[in-house]
Design a protein around this motif. Structure first.
Motif, PDB file in Angstrom:
ATOM      1  N   VAL A 152      -8.427   4.435  -7.976  1.00  0.00           N
ATOM      2  CA  VAL A 152      -7.146   3.480  -7.239  1.00  0.00           C
ATOM      3  C   VAL A 152      -6.551   4.245  -6.620  1.00  0.00           C
ATOM      4  CG1 VAL A 152      -5.839   2.422  -7.297  1.00  0.00           C
ATOM      5  CG2 VAL A 152      -7.588   1.330  -9.155  1.00  0.00           C
ATOM      6  N   SER A 153      -6.555   3.958  -4.756  1.00  0.00           N
ATOM      7  CA  SER A 153      -5.462   4.606  -4.129  1.00  0.00           C
ATOM      8  C   SER A 153      -4.290   4.010  -3.516  1.00  0.00           C
ATOM      9  CB  SER A 153      -6.324   5.275  -2.911  1.00  0.00           C
ATOM     10  OG  SER A 153      -6.826   5.973  -3.263  1.00  0.00           O
ATOM     11  N   TYR A 154      -3.113   3.831  -4.167  1.00  0.00           N
ATOM     12  CA  TYR A 154      -2.244   3.214  -3.326  1.00  0.00           C
ATOM     13  C   TYR A 154      -1.501   3.946  -2.371  1.00  0.00           C
ATOM     14  CZ  TYR A 154       2.822   1.005  -4.565  1.00  0.00           C
ATOM     15  OH  TYR A 154       3.666   0.409  -4.265  1.00  0.00           O
ATOM     16  N   TYR A 155      -1.056   3.390  -1.308  1.00  0.00           N
ATOM     17  CA  TYR A 155       0.139   3.604  -0.654  1.00  0.00           C
ATOM     18  C   TYR A 155       0.978   2.747  -0.165  1.00  0.00           C
ATOM     19  CZ  TYR A 155      -4.198   6.690   0.401  1.00  0.00           C
ATOM     20  OH  TYR A 155      -5.521   7.335   0.123  1.00  0.00           O
ATOM     21  N   ARG A 156       2.120   3.372   0.277  1.00  0.00           N
ATOM     22  CA  ARG A 156       3.216   2.310   1.264  1.00  0.00           C
ATOM     23  C   ARG A 156       3.811   2.663   1.844  1.00  0.00           C
ATOM     24  NH1 ARG A 156       8.596   0.686   0.355  1.00  0.00           N
ATOM     25  NH2 ARG A 156       8.826  -1.198  -1.436  1.00  0.00           N
ATOM     26  N   LEU A 157       4.154   1.756   2.988  1.00  0.00           N
ATOM     27  CA  LEU A 157       4.479   2.036   3.974  1.00  0.00           C
ATOM     28  C   LEU A 157       5.637   0.918   3.955  1.00  0.00           C
ATOM     29  CD1 LEU A 157       4.806   3.463   6.936  1.00  0.00           C
ATOM     30  CD2 LEU A 157       3.455   1.995   7.203  1.00  0.00           C
ATOM     31  N   CYS A 158       7.251   1.400   4.756  1.00  0.00           N
ATOM     32  CA  CYS A 158       8.495   0.076   4.539  1.00  0.00           C
ATOM     33  C   CYS A 158       8.563   0.798   5.779  1.00  0.00           C
ATOM     34  CB  CYS A 158       9.491   1.377   4.052  1.00  0.00           C
ATOM     35  SG  CYS A 158      10.516   2.421   4.686  1.00  0.00           S
ATOM     36  N   GLU A 159       8.500  -0.971   6.885  1.00  0.00           N
ATOM     37  CA  GLU A 159       9.151  -0.894   7.864  1.00  0.00           C
ATOM     38  C   GLU A 159      10.270  -1.839   8.451  1.00  0.00           C
ATOM     39  OE1 GLU A 159       4.474  -0.701   9.864  1.00  0.00           O
ATOM     40  OE2 GLU A 159       5.070  -2.458   8.250  1.00  0.00           O
ATOM     41  N   PRO A 162      -9.253  -0.986   2.317  1.00  0.00           N
ATOM     42  CA  PRO A 162      -8.581  -0.682   1.907  1.00  0.00           C
ATOM     43  C   PRO A 162      -7.708  -3.106   2.123  1.00  0.00           C
ATOM     44  CG  PRO A 162      -7.768   0.843   4.152  1.00  0.00           C
ATOM     45  CD  PRO A 162      -9.436  -0.163   4.063  1.00  0.00           C
ATOM     46  N   ILE A 163      -7.065  -2.847   0.941  1.00  0.00           N
ATOM     47  CA  ILE A 163      -7.031  -3.760   0.851  1.00  0.00           C
ATOM     48  C   ILE A 163      -5.368  -4.599   1.259  1.00  0.00           C
ATOM     49  CG2 ILE A 163      -6.159  -6.038  -1.032  1.00  0.00           C
ATOM     50  CD1 ILE A 163      -7.976  -4.974  -2.700  1.00  0.00           C
ATOM     51  N   GLU A 164      -4.778  -4.971   1.442  1.00  0.00           N
ATOM     52  CA  GLU A 164      -3.716  -4.983   2.460  1.00  0.00           C
ATOM     53  C   GLU A 164      -2.515  -6.131   2.064  1.00  0.00           C
ATOM     54  OE1 GLU A 164      -2.466  -3.848   6.992  1.00  0.00           O
ATOM     55  OE2 GLU A 164      -1.270  -5.541   6.340  1.00  0.00           O
ATOM     56  N   LEU A 165      -1.490  -5.747   1.843  1.00  0.00           N
ATOM     57  CA  LEU A 165       0.082  -6.412   1.193  1.00  0.00           C
ATOM     58  C   LEU A 165       0.786  -6.371   1.431  1.00  0.00           C
ATOM     59  CD1 LEU A 165      -0.975  -5.428  -2.927  1.00  0.00           C
ATOM     60  CD2 LEU A 165      -1.809  -8.017  -1.934  1.00  0.00           C
ATOM     61  N   LYS A 166       1.298  -7.457   2.660  1.00  0.00           N
ATOM     62  CA  LYS A 166       2.433  -7.135   3.094  1.00  0.00           C
ATOM     63  C   LYS A 166       3.800  -8.680   2.865  1.00  0.00           C
ATOM     64  CE  LYS A 166       3.998  -7.230   7.697  1.00  0.00           C
ATOM     65  NZ  LYS A 166       3.034  -7.341   9.670  1.00  0.00           N
ATOM     66  N   LEU A 167       4.721  -7.956   2.840  1.00  0.00           N
ATOM     67  CA  LEU A 167       6.014  -8.955   2.178  1.00  0.00           C
ATOM     68  C   LEU A 167       7.263  -8.740   3.064  1.00  0.00           C
ATOM     69  CD1 LEU A 167       7.196 -10.665   0.080  1.00  0.00           C
ATOM     70  CD2 LEU A 167       8.384  -8.849  -0.944  1.00  0.00           C
ATOM     71  N   GLU A 211       0.405  -1.063   0.801  1.00  0.00           N
ATOM     72  CA  GLU A 211       1.596  -1.785   0.413  1.00  0.00           C
ATOM     73  C   GLU A 211       2.543  -2.127   1.971  1.00  0.00           C
ATOM     74  OE1 GLU A 211       4.587  -1.532  -2.667  1.00  0.00           O
ATOM     75  OE2 GLU A 211       5.689  -3.465  -2.068  1.00  0.00           O
ATOM     76  N   ARG A 212       2.488  -3.202   2.509  1.00  0.00           N
ATOM     77  CA  ARG A 212       3.637  -2.831   3.578  1.00  0.00           C
ATOM     78  C   ARG A 212       5.427  -3.766   3.844  1.00  0.00           C
ATOM     79  NH1 ARG A 212       0.098  -2.561   8.327  1.00  0.00           N
ATOM     80  NH2 ARG A 212       2.257  -2.044   9.533  1.00  0.00           N
ATOM     81  N   GLN A 213       6.104  -3.016   3.300  1.00  0.00           N
ATOM     82  CA  GLN A 213       7.070  -3.753   3.401  1.00  0.00           C
ATOM     83  C   GLN A 213       7.819  -3.903   4.561  1.00  0.00           C
ATOM     84  OE1 GLN A 213       8.647  -5.314   0.662  1.00  0.00           O
ATOM     85  NE2 GLN A 213       6.787  -4.743  -1.052  1.00  0.00           N
ATOM     86  N   ALA A 214       8.303  -5.407   5.180  1.00  0.00           N
ATOM     87  CA  ALA A 214       8.832  -5.689   6.284  1.00  0.00           C
ATOM     88  C   ALA A 214      10.059  -7.088   6.592  1.00  0.00           C
ATOM     89  CB  ALA A 214       7.662  -6.113   6.805  1.00  0.00           C
ATOM     90  N   GLY A 215      10.706  -6.412   7.085  1.00  0.00           N
ATOM     91  CA  GLY A 215      11.560  -7.733   7.302  1.00  0.00           C
ATOM     92  C   GLY A 215      13.054  -7.437   8.831  1.00  0.00           C
TER      93      GLY A 215
END
Lengths: 325, 246
Positions: free
Chosen positions: A119-126, A64-69, A95-99
């Motif tokens: 394409v499989s796209y997963y999103r997680l917010c933290e 998986p390719i991870e993109l974190k902002l 996609e990981r959203q953090a902050g």
């Protein structure tokens, strides 16, 4: 700050008064910095987008390719991501959203899925419940393309996730699922529109929200079948669990159909935990708190079990378990 | 063991139980038969503590413990078990996980230690075998995809695993063919013991050929109107409710 997003008078924004929330915040524009894993070889230099990735023709990316902002207090981040997956290629994105703190992330994420690509796209917010996150995801699907998404949302104070999927060519399939976990005074809006432009395409929307305390959830799910989109197979389901008398859920399923040979269904349920399963579990000695926990966990399981990749599923399930404690 | 005295109860404002009195001593199997609307299911839900069933008078004790003041999970811990007429499907809750949680909850309430995972599985496998329940069924969610007969067998499995003192079988035979009925009756009969009692609620006499009761009661218009030995059930089948209840 001028109103940058639509007002309440725009029909599909009427449940989410984002400008009211933004007007109370003091944020200054900052550059979004994305941390990426597994993406190096696919980066395309781009002066407009923060992230532009291209998976070349027939390339199969197994990891998986991870993109974190990450956001910081006081920031306003305007982020633009473009991901192109060329003909026959396969890739998984997380996609990981953090902050921490009060910031506003306004994200545009655009997928272009080529012929026969997957394409499989997963999103997680933290994140903290002090931030505002407005995210607009679009996916354009070419002939026989496959696009799945599973998101676990609901950490921001105000979140709006918009998913627009355009089935541009025949044979494309999109499977969209998501879970929003809301408590406190959080506001979680999921707005989905699947446009069946070409014939013989299949789509599915399955979204659930759990609401505690005084949280507010919104789900708007639209299937738009264009005139020439014969043999469309569209499915949409929204199940919402309200666990407190002050929580509120607004659901608006929508079908706009212009073709005459299609199969579309839409449905929604919103309510408390079902009394019969609760009674059944308790009559076997399981106390009320444990029975509620079992049923709520079961409720979320239907969404997280859709994640095919084991590690990603464990990641999403872990987040759900953390929230349920 | 179970002592019910003058129980009155209503559902949605309508009084269904009208002064029901019943005593089931330890080790006995009592059958309750009655016409539709007599209050058979109401009795089982009132005893097990379902929401929406309001007790308006009378009492019910299990070995001296007032069960009407306890919530459903406490009644289970006190030794009560209800085999549902229509066991509900609970998607997303795996069977084995559910059984283990139930077994351990009851053990904890009785001051016992939780069962070791391996011991639990061994016990489960042996009880499964006795009832002809395949491993595959235990991997599914509770009652999901189970046929009518499988659901009823699953109720008996839970009884075997939880070892209750007092079992209420609410129309366990409804919807079962003879073969399924025999398996369920076998399972129930294996659980008969001097320390355990059963209240078998049934609409059809046929079940009582396989689970032979010590006493048969006729429930009509919310109270017990007649009691007798197993022959009473045969008499009921021949003459019908109207004549015996009049």
């Amino acid at each position: 700050m001028p109103n940058l997003l639509p007002n309440l008078d725009k029909e599909h924004w009427k449940y989410s008064n984002v400008n009211a929330v933004l007007s109370k915040m003091e944020v200054a524009e900052a550059s979004p910095v994305w941390e990426m894993t597994g993406a190096y070889e696919f980066i395309v230099p781009d002066s407009v987008c923060d992230v532009h990735l291209r998976i070349p023709k027939n390339k199969q990316v197994t990891a998986p390719i991870e993109l974190k902002l990450a956001g910081k207090d006081g920031e306003r981040l305007e982020a633009r991501v473009v991901i192109e997956v060329e003909e026959g290629a396969e890739a998984i994105f997380i996609e990981r959203q953090a902050g921490a703190g009060a910031y506003w992330k306004n994200i545009s994420l655009s997928f272009k899925v080529g012929k026969n690509a997957r394409v499989s796209y997963y999103r997680l917010c933290e994140e903290d419940p002090f931030c505002v996150v407005t995210e607009f995801v679009t996916a354009d699907l070419a002939r026989d393309a496959r696009f799945n998404l599973v998101v676990v949302n609901g950490c921001s104070g105000f979140g709006r996730s918009e998913f627009t999927v355009n089935m541009d060519e025949a044979g494309a399939e999109a499977d969209l699922a998501g879970l929003a976990l809301l408590r406190g005074k959080q506001h979680g809006d999921t707005t989905v529109c699947v446009n069946h432009i070409a014939p013989h395409c299949k789509s599915s929307q399955f979204f659930k929200t759990i609401l505690e305390d005084r949280s507010r959830g919104v789900y708007q799910g639209k299937i738009h079948v264009y005139k020439d989109a014969q043999k469309t197979d569209g499915y949409q389901l929204s199940n919402n669990l309200i666990l407190s008398p002050l929580a509120e859920m607004d659901v608006k399923p929508e079908l706009e159909i212009y073709a005459d040979d299609v199969k579309c269904s839409h449905g929604t349920t919103t309510g408390e935990l079902d009394e019969t399963p609760m009674f059944y579990l308790m009559s076997r000695g399981i106390d009320e708190a444990a029975a509620r926990h079992l049923l709520i966990e079961a409720f979320t399981g239907e969404i997280t079990e859709k994640v095919e990749h084991d590690e990603v599923r464990a990641l999403l399930e872990g987040r759900v378990k953390w929230w349920l404690k | 063991m179970l002592k019910i005295e003058n129980l009155t109860a209503s559902v949605e404002g309508k009084q269904i139980l009208n002064g029901l009195t019943l005593e089931v001593p330890s080790g006995e199997v009592h059958a309750i038969m009655g016409p539709n609307g007599a209050g058979k299911s109401t009795l089982s839900y009132v005893l097990s503590g379902r929401d929406g069933y309001e007790v308006t008078g009378g009492s019910a004790t299990l070995d001296g413990v007032d069960i009407l003041s306890l919530d459903p999970s406490e009644r289970a811990a006190a030794g009560l078990f209800l085999a549902f007429q229509y066991p509900v499907e609970i998607p997303g809750v795996p069977m084995t996980n559910f059984l283990k949680t139930a077994v351990n909850s009851i053990r904890k309430a009785r001051g016992m230690d939780e069962m070791e995972a391996l011991d639990f599985l061994k016990l489960l496998k042996s009880k499964q075998k006795e009832l002809g329940i395949l491993d595959e069924m235990m991997k599914r969610a509770v009652n999901v995809g189970f046929s009518g007969g499988e659901k009823k067998r699953n109720e008996v499995l839970q009884m075997a695993m939880l070892e209750p003192k007092f079992c209420i079988l609410d129309e366990t035979d409804s919807g079962l063919d003879i073969d399924a009925l025999k398996i369920v009756a076998d399972g129930v009969n294996k659980l008969r013991s001097p320390e355990r009692s059963f209240l078998v609620i049934t609409h059809y006499q046929r079940l009582l050929d396989y689970i032979v009761p010590d006493v048969v009661h006729i429930l009509a218009a919310g109270k017990i109107v007649k009691s007798g030995g197993p022959e009473l059930a045969k008499e009921l089948e021949e003459k019908g409710y109207a004549e015996l209840v009049a």
